[in-house]
Design a protein around this motif. Structure first.
Motif, PDB file in Angstrom:
ATOM      1  N   CYS A 143     -14.201 -10.696 -18.293  1.00  0.00           N
ATOM      2  CA  CYS A 143     -15.195 -12.065 -17.355  1.00  0.00           C
ATOM      3  C   CYS A 143     -16.781 -11.230 -16.707  1.00  0.00           C
ATOM      4  O   CYS A 143     -17.675 -12.217 -16.070  1.00  0.00           O
ATOM      5  CB  CYS A 143     -14.008 -13.267 -16.608  1.00  0.00           C
ATOM      6  SG  CYS A 143     -13.459 -13.821 -18.256  1.00  0.00           S
ATOM      7  N   VAL A 144     -15.912 -10.532 -15.817  1.00  0.00           N
ATOM      8  CA  VAL A 144     -17.431  -9.620 -14.996  1.00  0.00           C
ATOM      9  C   VAL A 144     -18.508  -9.062 -15.347  1.00  0.00           C
ATOM     10  O   VAL A 144     -18.670  -7.979 -14.598  1.00  0.00           O
ATOM     11  CB  VAL A 144     -16.563  -9.659 -13.881  1.00  0.00           C
ATOM     12  CG1 VAL A 144     -16.041 -10.643 -13.067  1.00  0.00           C
ATOM     13  CG2 VAL A 144     -15.660  -9.172 -13.963  1.00  0.00           C
ATOM     14  N   ALA A 145     -17.553  -8.337 -16.590  1.00  0.00           N
ATOM     15  CA  ALA A 145     -18.579  -7.446 -16.577  1.00  0.00           C
ATOM     16  C   ALA A 145     -19.971  -6.786 -16.910  1.00  0.00           C
ATOM     17  O   ALA A 145     -20.952  -6.037 -16.331  1.00  0.00           O
ATOM     18  CB  ALA A 145     -18.302  -7.259 -18.857  1.00  0.00           C
ATOM     19  N   SER A 146     -20.886  -8.384 -17.372  1.00  0.00           N
ATOM     20  CA  SER A 146     -21.972  -9.074 -17.307  1.00  0.00           C
ATOM     21  C   SER A 146     -23.087  -8.142 -15.591  1.00  0.00           C
ATOM     22  O   SER A 146     -23.617  -7.923 -15.155  1.00  0.00           O
ATOM     23  CB  SER A 146     -22.878 -10.056 -17.833  1.00  0.00           C
ATOM     24  OG  SER A 146     -22.127  -9.768 -18.990  1.00  0.00           O
ATOM     25  N   LEU A 147     -22.359  -9.087 -14.939  1.00  0.00           N
ATOM     26  CA  LEU A 147     -21.824  -8.817 -13.657  1.00  0.00           C
ATOM     27  C   LEU A 147     -21.963  -7.443 -13.102  1.00  0.00           C
ATOM     28  O   LEU A 147     -22.838  -6.916 -12.446  1.00  0.00           O
ATOM     29  CB  LEU A 147     -21.336  -9.732 -12.444  1.00  0.00           C
ATOM     30  CG  LEU A 147     -21.050  -9.342 -11.027  1.00  0.00           C
ATOM     31  CD1 LEU A 147     -22.654  -9.683 -10.585  1.00  0.00           C
ATOM     32  CD2 LEU A 147     -19.867 -10.151 -10.909  1.00  0.00           C
ATOM     33  N   ALA A 148     -20.938  -6.052 -13.667  1.00  0.00           N
ATOM     34  CA  ALA A 148     -20.365  -4.951 -13.000  1.00  0.00           C
ATOM     35  C   ALA A 148     -22.016  -4.161 -14.034  1.00  0.00           C
ATOM     36  O   ALA A 148     -22.426  -3.354 -13.082  1.00  0.00           O
ATOM     37  CB  ALA A 148     -19.208  -4.500 -13.889  1.00  0.00           C
ATOM     38  N   THR A 178     -13.744  -5.376 -22.392  1.00  0.00           N
ATOM     39  CA  THR A 178     -13.260  -7.152 -23.169  1.00  0.00           C
ATOM     40  C   THR A 178     -11.986  -7.130 -22.585  1.00  0.00           C
ATOM     41  O   THR A 178     -11.646  -9.148 -22.623  1.00  0.00           O
ATOM     42  CB  THR A 178     -13.571  -7.236 -24.458  1.00  0.00           C
ATOM     43  OG1 THR A 178     -12.927  -6.593 -25.191  1.00  0.00           O
ATOM     44  CG2 THR A 178     -15.383  -6.690 -24.813  1.00  0.00           C
ATOM     45  N   LEU A 179     -11.335  -6.477 -21.650  1.00  0.00           N
ATOM     46  CA  LEU A 179     -10.200  -7.072 -21.400  1.00  0.00           C
ATOM     47  C   LEU A 179      -9.704  -7.548 -20.301  1.00  0.00           C
ATOM     48  O   LEU A 179     -10.569  -7.777 -19.570  1.00  0.00           O
ATOM     49  CB  LEU A 179      -8.799  -6.322 -22.790  1.00  0.00           C
ATOM     50  CG  LEU A 179      -9.073  -5.728 -23.640  1.00  0.00           C
ATOM     51  CD1 LEU A 179      -8.488  -4.277 -23.571  1.00  0.00           C
ATOM     52  CD2 LEU A 179      -8.874  -6.455 -24.370  1.00  0.00           C
TER      53      LEU A 179
END
Length: 474
Positions: free
Chosen positions: A115-120, A141-142
Motif C-alpha cells: 500500500c505504501v509502494a508508490s510513496l516509497a 505488493t505483499l
C-alpha cells in the motif's frame, strides 16, 4: 560438440540442416524408451525411435522425473579445478559495524506493505534527486492479508534485506493497519542492525508522511555519507549464482565458467550460494554426494523432497518442462536444464542448506531454498546476504535485483545484440578463449564490481524485488 564420452547426442555450434545452433542431434539411433544422454547423464527418454542425425527436442524426448524419492548418502571426493592466480586478493568495500562487508553504500527504503509502494518510490526518486545519494525503493505488493507461511516469508525476507551490508542506511516504511506490523519488525531488528542507520515511519501516524520521510532520509544520509571504502579480503564476499532464460550453450559456457569462479572464490574463504531448487531436479544426487557431512546431506534431501511436495500439493508434475524460451534455446527437459544449472556450483563441497529468507552463516558453497523464477530467486539470494548476483543467460534480460546483478551471456550473438544488458560474454569460450583466461577475466569483473564499478542493471537503473507467495490471501 560432444560433451561427454557417454553421450548419445551432440550439440550444434552452428545451425545445420534446419537444426538451430545450441540444439541436440542424435549421434546414433536411439530406441523408443531409451535414455537420451547429455553431460554423461540421462536427460529423459525417447518417446519414439530417433534416427542418427535427427533433431532431438521436446517433440521426441520426455522427462524421467518422478515424485519424492528416498536417497542414500554416497559421499564422493570433491576434486576442484586448480584456482588461477588471483589478480588481487582484496576488494574495496565498506566494513560494517557487525563485521559484514558492503560493496555499495545506498539508502534502501523498505515498505512493510504494498500500500505504501508508490510513496516509497516517490521518496526514493525525490531524495536522490535532491541529495545526490543513491536511494532505492524495494517495492513489492505483499505485507497484508497474508497468513501462516506467506506472512512469515514476507516478514523474514524484509528483515533479512534490512540487515544487508550494501545498505548504508534503511528507512522501514509502514502504513499502520497491515498485518506485517512495523512495530514487530522494529523489535525483531533490535540487536541486528546499527540503530544510527535505521529509521521507521508509519504513514498513518504522521500528518505529512512525505515530508517526514524526507526528513528521516536526511538523518540516515548524515551517517551513511561518513563511510569510506577500504581494502577488504576476498573472503568477505558472498556471491549469488543464478541462471535464467537458458539455451543449449548455458551448460557449455557460462554455467561451468561460474563453477570455476565459485571454486576459486570458495578456495579463498569466500561464500557462493546456489538456488533454483526445481533446477536441481534430476541432478540432485550430484550435489548430495558433495555434502560435507551426513547432516548437510539430510538437509539437502529435505530441500529437494519438500520442493517436490510443494509441486504435488498443487497437482503439478515435478518434471514440468522448461519455459518456451528455454525450449527455443535447445533445452528440452527439466533434467537437461538442471544438469547445466548445477554447474554454476563448481566442484566444492556443499557446506550448508538455507531456508527461504535465511542469511548465510557458513563460508563455502551453500544451497538456498527458492524457486527458479528470476525475480524471486535473485531477491532470495540478496536476502541471504549476497552482495552481488551473477546471472547467466542465453536469452537475455535487463533485470536486476536490489544488489548488482551481473549478466553473463552464454553466446556471442546475445552479447552483440544486447551490449547494454550484458556484463560479460562467456560465448568467447566457443571461439577459442582459454578457460583460465576467461576465469581470470570474470574474477576481475567481480572484484571491480565489488569495488564500485557499476553493473549494467545499475547503469540502467533497473532494480526489482519479488517475494515468494504460496498461500491464501484474505
Amino acid at each position: 560438440m560432444i560433451i561427454h564420452e557417454r553421450d548419445n547426442v551432440e550439440i550444434l555450434l552452428h545451425a545445420t540442416d534446419g537444426i538451430p545452433a545450441g540444439h541436440k542431434r542424435a549421434t546414433r539411433p536411439i530406441a523408443q524408451g531409451e535414455n537420451v544422454i547429455k553431460y554423461g547423464y540421462p536427460i529423459g527418454h525417447a518417446t519414439r525411435p530417433i534416427a542418427q542425425g535427427e533433431w532431438v527436442d521436446e517433440r521426441n524426448i520426455c522427462t524421467n522425473l518422478q515424485g519424492t524419492l528416498a536417497y542414500s548418502w554416497n559421499p564422493q571426493p570433491c576434486q576442484t579445478l586448480p584456482s588461477p592466480s588471483l589478480p588481487s586478493a582484496t576488494f574495496r568495500g565498506y566494513l560494517r559495524s557487525d563485521g559484514q562487508a558492503g560493496i555499495r553504500n545506498h539508502i534502501w527504503i523498505i515498505p512493510t506493505v504494498g500500500c505504501v509502494a508508490s510513496l516509497a518510490q516517490r521518496l526514493a526518486a525525490d531524495f536522490q534527486h535532491q541529495s545526490g545519494h543513491p536511494t532505492l525503493a524495494l517495492v513489492h505488493t505483499l505485507g497484508c492479508s497474508q497468513l501462516g507461511c506467506d506472512h512469515a516469508w514476507t516478514r523474514q525476507l524484509l528483515l533479512s534485506l534490512a540487515m544487508h551490508p550494501n545498505a548504508g542506511g534503511i528507512l522501514m516504511l509502514g502504513l499502520g493497519c497491515e498485518n506485517n506490523q512495523l512495530s514487530t519488525l522494529r523489535d525483531m531488528l533490535q540487536g541486528h542492525t546499527d540503530p544510527s542507520r535505521v529509521r521507521f515511519l508509519e504513514a498513518q501516524k504522521v500528518k505529512d508522511e512525505y515530508q517526514e520521510g524526507l526528513s528521516l532520509l536526511h538523518e540516515i544520509k548524515a551517517v551513511a555519507e561518513t563511510d569510506e571504502r577500504r581494502e577488504l579480503p576476498i573472503s568477505m564476499l558472498r556471491i549469488g549464482l543464478k541462471c535464467g532464460g537458458s539455451d543449449g550453450f548455458s551448460g557449455i559456457t557460462a554455467n561451468p565458467l561460474l563453477g570455476r569462479l565459485s571454486d576459486t572464490l570458495t578456495s579463498q574463504g569466500a561464500t557462493t550460494i546456489l538456488t533454483e531448487v526445481p533446477e536441481m531436479f534430476g541432478a540432485e544426487t550430484l550435489l548430495m554426494n558433495r555434502c560435507q557431512d551426513e547432516a548437510t546431506f539430510q538437509k539437502t534431501v529435505r530441500l529437494i523432497n519438500n520442493f517436490k511436495e510443494y509441486y504435488l500439493s498443487h497437482g503439478l508434475p515435478v518434471g514440468e518442462n522448461p519455459s518456451p524460451g528455454n525450449k527455443a534455446g535447445g533445452i528440452s527437459t527439466l533434467e537437461e536444464k538442471s544438469l547445466g544449472c548445477i554447474q554454476k556450483g563448481g566442484s566444492a563441497p556443499v557446506v550448508d542448506v538455507l531456508d527461504y529468507g535465511q542469511r548465510a552463516a557458513m563460508q563455502g558453497l551453500n544451497l538456498l531454498c527458492a524457486p527458479g523464477n528470476d525475480l524471486i530467486a535473485s531477491t532470495a539470494l540478496a536476502a541471504s546476504g549476497c552482495q552481488m548476483v551473477l546471472f547467466t543467460t542465453g536469452r537475455g534480460t535487463p533485470f536486476g535485483t536490489c544488489v548488482p546483478t551481473l549478466k553473463i551471456s552464454t553466446n556471442n550473438t546475445l552479447a552483440q545484440q544486447k551490449p547494454h544488458w550484458i556484463d560479460f560474454n562467456a560465448g568467447c569460450l566457443l571461439t577459442g578463449t582459454p578457460w583460465d583466461e576467461a576465469t581470470q577475466r570474470i574474477l576481475r569483473l567481480v572484484l571491480d564490481t565489488a569495488s564500485g564499478q557499476p553493473s549494467r542493471n545499475e547503469k540502467n537503473n533497473y532494480h526489482e524485488i519479488a517475494i515468494w507467495k504460496n498461500g491464501v490471501t484474505l
